[in-house]
Design an enzyme around this catalytic site. Structure first.
Site, PDB file in Angstrom:
ATOM      1  N   GLU A 128      -7.333   3.963   1.681  1.00 27.71           N
ATOM      2  CA  GLU A 128      -7.114   2.502   2.205  1.00 27.71           C
ATOM      3  C   GLU A 128      -6.526   1.865   0.625  1.00 27.71           C
ATOM      4  O   GLU A 128      -7.016   2.071  -0.137  1.00 27.71           O
ATOM      5  CB  GLU A 128      -8.409   1.850   2.980  1.00 27.71           C
ATOM      6  CG  GLU A 128      -8.827   2.196   3.463  1.00 27.71           C
ATOM      7  CD  GLU A 128      -8.122   1.290   4.846  1.00 27.71           C
ATOM      8  OE1 GLU A 128      -7.175   0.987   4.659  1.00 27.71           O
ATOM      9  OE2 GLU A 128      -8.632   1.960   6.070  1.00 27.71           O
TER      10      GLU A 128
ATOM     11  N   CYS B  76      -6.875  -7.042  -1.846  1.00 25.03           N
ATOM     12  CA  CYS B  76      -5.518  -6.109  -1.339  1.00 25.03           C
ATOM     13  C   CYS B  76      -4.609  -6.604  -0.455  1.00 25.03           C
ATOM     14  O   CYS B  76      -3.427  -6.376  -0.097  1.00 25.03           O
ATOM     15  CB  CYS B  76      -6.362  -4.206  -0.769  1.00 25.03           C
ATOM     16  SG  CYS B  76      -7.642  -5.222   0.431  1.00 25.03           S
TER      17      CYS B  76
HETATM   18  P1  NDP Z   1      -7.519   1.989  -8.098  1.00 24.11           P
HETATM   19  O1  NDP Z   1      -7.104   3.075  -7.710  1.00 24.11           O
HETATM   20  O2  NDP Z   1      -7.636   1.841  -9.821  1.00 24.11           O
HETATM   21  O3  NDP Z   1      -8.923   2.726  -8.158  1.00 24.11           O
HETATM   22  C1  NDP Z   1      -9.896   3.304  -6.828  1.00 24.11           C
HETATM   23  C2  NDP Z   1     -11.040   4.022  -7.693  1.00 24.11           C
HETATM   24  O4  NDP Z   1     -11.037   5.301  -7.328  1.00 24.11           O
HETATM   25  C3  NDP Z   1     -11.715   3.859  -8.617  1.00 24.11           C
HETATM   26  O5  NDP Z   1     -13.219   3.963  -8.053  1.00 24.11           O
HETATM   27  C4  NDP Z   1     -11.459   4.916  -9.291  1.00 24.11           C
HETATM   28  O6  NDP Z   1     -11.825   4.876 -10.728  1.00 24.11           O
HETATM   29  C5  NDP Z   1     -11.271   5.917  -8.683  1.00 24.11           C
HETATM   30  N1  NDP Z   1     -10.281   7.088  -9.280  1.00 24.11           N
HETATM   31  C6  NDP Z   1      -9.665   6.748 -10.552  1.00 24.11           C
HETATM   32  N2  NDP Z   1      -8.501   8.197 -10.725  1.00 24.11           N
HETATM   33  C7  NDP Z   1      -9.305   9.051  -9.917  1.00 24.11           C
HETATM   34  C8  NDP Z   1      -9.017  10.080  -9.265  1.00 24.11           C
HETATM   35  N3  NDP Z   1      -7.937  10.669 -10.372  1.00 24.11           N
HETATM   36  N4  NDP Z   1      -9.120  10.641  -8.743  1.00 24.11           N
HETATM   37  C9  NDP Z   1     -10.452  10.097  -7.581  1.00 24.11           C
HETATM   38  N5  NDP Z   1     -10.312   8.451  -7.939  1.00 24.11           N
HETATM   39  C10 NDP Z   1      -9.701   8.126  -9.549  1.00 24.11           C
HETATM   40  O7  NDP Z   1      -8.082   1.323  -7.755  1.00 24.11           O
HETATM   41  P2  NDP Z   1      -8.655  -0.367  -8.218  1.00 24.11           P
HETATM   42  O8  NDP Z   1     -10.542   0.188  -8.583  1.00 24.11           O
HETATM   43  O9  NDP Z   1      -8.257  -0.590  -9.403  1.00 24.11           O
HETATM   44  O10 NDP Z   1      -8.549  -0.834  -7.354  1.00 24.11           O
HETATM   45  C11 NDP Z   1      -7.661  -1.911  -6.614  1.00 24.11           C
HETATM   46  C12 NDP Z   1      -6.438  -1.333  -5.541  1.00 24.11           C
HETATM   47  O11 NDP Z   1      -6.897  -1.242  -4.632  1.00 24.11           O
HETATM   48  C13 NDP Z   1      -5.390  -2.755  -5.240  1.00 24.11           C
HETATM   49  O12 NDP Z   1      -4.270  -1.155  -5.033  1.00 24.11           O
HETATM   50  C14 NDP Z   1      -5.708  -2.930  -3.856  1.00 24.11           C
HETATM   51  O13 NDP Z   1      -4.446  -3.156  -3.274  1.00 24.11           O
HETATM   52  C15 NDP Z   1      -6.923  -1.602  -3.449  1.00 24.11           C
HETATM   53  N6  NDP Z   1      -7.482  -2.168  -2.420  1.00 24.11           N
HETATM   54  C16 NDP Z   1      -7.293  -1.556  -1.268  1.00 24.11           C
HETATM   55  C17 NDP Z   1      -7.542  -1.993  -0.237  1.00 24.11           C
HETATM   56  C18 NDP Z   1      -8.217  -1.585   1.134  1.00 24.11           C
HETATM   57  O14 NDP Z   1      -8.870  -1.534   2.526  1.00 24.11           O
HETATM   58  N7  NDP Z   1      -6.272  -0.758   2.040  1.00 24.11           N
HETATM   59  C19 NDP Z   1      -8.797  -2.775  -0.439  1.00 24.11           C
HETATM   60  C20 NDP Z   1      -9.500  -3.142  -2.042  1.00 24.11           C
HETATM   61  C21 NDP Z   1      -9.266  -2.460  -2.686  1.00 24.11           C
HETATM   62  P3  NDP Z   1     -12.556   4.293 -11.737  1.00 24.11           P
HETATM   63  O15 NDP Z   1     -12.577   2.732 -11.516  1.00 24.11           O
HETATM   64  O16 NDP Z   1     -13.883   5.395 -12.699  1.00 24.11           O
HETATM   65  O17 NDP Z   1     -10.856   4.331 -12.185  1.00 24.11           O
END
Ligand code: NDP
Length: 503
Positions: A248, A282
């Site tokens: 997602e 999102c």
């Molecule tokens: P990120 O992609 O930065 O982070 C998402 C999660 O992935 C966090 O828990 C993060 O940890 C973790 N993460 C970071 N690097 C890695 C890696 N290499 N491997 C595995 N996991 C990793 O997104 P955001 O938290 O900034 O969220 C915002 C984004 O999410 C926006 O693009 C939004 O559109 C999207 N979103 C999509 C939704 C949907 O349903 N399609 C719903 C809500 C949001 P850490 O925070 O510790 O870096």
């Protein structure tokens, strides 16, 4: 959107003495600290979840339904407490947090009540070609599902995967965002109150490397919600072990305002859909295409409503930007739009006042500008005029993202919504599909694949298991070395009879 860190800014996570310290983006006050998963902690958590998985699956649909409904009850009774925590940790206004928790509660309720109906073993009709067999189908739990969640909806997004995965009989290891670990832990602790026997939902805390470790930990499926950039890394890591993924990812959702739209309703929904949660959604509306005859009137109504919104820490409509580094992205998008000839009819160049961003409405923004093409994730909207609905659809569909969307109008609205290249669309509203537990939620293209919510969301967390069972001797032996030339001749005859028609 990639996690941009500005160490030291309020809200930026800090690691101190092996603990992840979570702070308020509005005040910098500490909200809580949690142990960072180090060394083998993630694999140990997955091993514990695997032990628990047998017990949890053994409860059956009825047993799990009872526990999950009790969890739903805990969330409902403590909704204010959880909303206040979300406000403290992420800066989200409390009323927005209440709506988010309510939506999550509805999903737990629906998943718990419907998992048995959708996933349990059933008989499947056979066809003439194998008439002597019956078919059996069921959706068996994967085992342990890893859930990685973002910070912008720290309850709705993990619950959207976890509740459905749990209802399907899996246990879950959750990696909450480093910006909202305390809310993630709250969810885990609240479920443990009603399921004290086994760790069916656990959390591992830390930065992105902990998420990466979860992808490689041997989980049986990985459900990721976050940015497109990270989704690609997650998929690459999971590919090493062929671990199935549900992604997602980000979006750049468009709203189309047609000539027969109710402009007041459209403006109200546009302001809500674009600016709720300070635009950090999102499925938030980021770009609007309004047809020429209604453009000016519509923009006027949007500006009037958005101009009334209050910005601040407590009691305001728009809270702080949760991730400090995102402020630079928002500023860059506004500056780029203005530099390319767009006009700010509200807010504008000085809208970014850390940690806040004032509502900004940009019009006539070139389609190749950052504010139209990339996720801004702030309380900003672009509104561009289009000749007609046809041009609006073409422009809406021009980006690689395809998450949600919205259409306001009467006569053609549903037909336009169907033509949007997106996983979801709302007609005469915005974002509402997220709360309808009977509908699947997910995107296309760079917004990811796989579905949470609804029947598809339940099936996402079960492996289809197909069983055939012989009821009688085969009249047309095909799958045996003991078939005779006469049997094969009969097979040819039957094939032509059954399937050989020209239409
Ligand atoms: P990120 O992609 O930065 O982070 C998402 C999660 O992935 C966090 O828990 C993060 O940890 C973790 N993460 C970071 N690097 C890695 C890696 N290499 N491997 C595995 N996991 C990793 O997104 P955001 O938290 O900034 O969220 C915002 C984004 O999410 C926006 O693009 C939004 O559109 C999207 N979103 C999509 C939704 C949907 O349903 N399609 C719903 C809500 C949001 P850490 O925070 O510790 O870096």
């Amino acid at each position: 959107m990639t996690a941009v860190r500005a160490p030291g800014a309020p809200g930026a996570p800090i690691i101190s003495d092996g603990r992840l310290v979570s702070t308020s983006p509005a005040t910098g006050a500490e909200v809580g600290r949690l142990p960072v998963a180090a060394g083998d902690d993630v694999t140990r958590a997955v091993a514990r979840a695997r032990e628990a998985a047998g017990w949890w699956a053994g409860l059956g649909f009825t047993g799990r339904r009872e526990r999950l409904l009790r969890w739903r009850g805990v969330l409902a009774r403590r909704i204010e407490e959880l909303a206040e925590l979300m406000h403290a940790e992420g800066g989200k206004p409390v009323p927005d947090a209440i709506v988010e928790v309510l939506t999550a509660i509805e999903h737990i309720d629906w998943a718990a009540r419907n998992a048995g109906r959708v996933l349990r073993p059933r008989r499947v009709r056979s066809r003439l070609i194998l008439a002597e067999f019956t078919g059996h189908l069921e959706y068996q739990p994967y085992g342990v599902v890893g859930v990685i969640g973002p910070w912008n909806y720290p309850v709705f997004t993990p619950v959207g995967s976890a509740a459905y995965a749990l209802a399907a009989g899996n246990t879950v290891v959750l990696k909450p965002s480093e910006y909202t670990p305390v809310v993630g832990q709250w969810l885990v602790d609240s479920l443990a109150e009603v399921v004290p026997e086994q760790p069916v939902l656990t959390a591992v805390h830390g930065l992105g490397d902990v998420g990466a470790a979860l992808c490689r930990s041997g989980v049986d499926k990985l459900a990721f919600t976050g940015s497109t950039a990270t989704a690609k890394k997650v998929m690459a890591a999971c590919a090493e072990t062929l671990t199935p993924v549900l992604l997602e990812a980000g979006g750049k959702d468009a709203m189309i305002v047609d000539s027969d739209a109710d402009l007041d309703a459209a403006a109200e929904a546009c302001v809500w859909g674009g600016l709720t949660n300070a635009g950090q959604t999102c499925i938030g509306i980021e770009r609007v295409y309004a047809v020429e005859p209604v453009f000016d009137a519509f923009v006027g109504k949007v500006v009037e409503r958005a101009g009334r919104l209050t910005v601040g820490a407590d009691g305001a409509d728009i809270g702080p930007i949760t991730m400090p580094g995102q402020l630079d992205v928002i500023r860059r998008h506004i500056d780029d739009a203005l530099a390319r000839g767009g006009r700010a009819v509200l807010g504008g160049a000085d809208a970014v006042q850390p940690p806040y961003v004032r509502p900004t409405i940009l019009v006539d923004v070139p389609e190749d500008s950052l504010a139209v093409r990339e996720e801004t994730f702030g309380p900003t909207l672009t509104i561009n005029r289009v000749r007609d609905a046809e041009e609006a659809v073409t422009r809406a569909n021009a980006l690689p993202y395809g998450l949600g969307g919205s259409v306001f109008g009467r006569r053609r609205a549903v037909a336009i919504a169907r033509r949007l290249r997106s996983g979801m669309a709302a007609v005469n509203s915005t974002l509402t599909f997220a709360g309808m537990s009977t509908l699947p939620f997910g995107g296309v293209g760079e917004s990811g694949f796989g579905r949470i919510h609804g029947e598809d969301g339940l099936r996402e967390f079960g492996r289809p298991k197909a069983v055939t069972r012989r009821r009688a001797r085969s009249l047309l032996p095909a799958m045996t070395f003991e078939r005779t030339p006469a049997d094969v001749a009969r097979l040819v005859k039957v094939t032509k009879l059954l399937y050989g028609r020209r239409r």
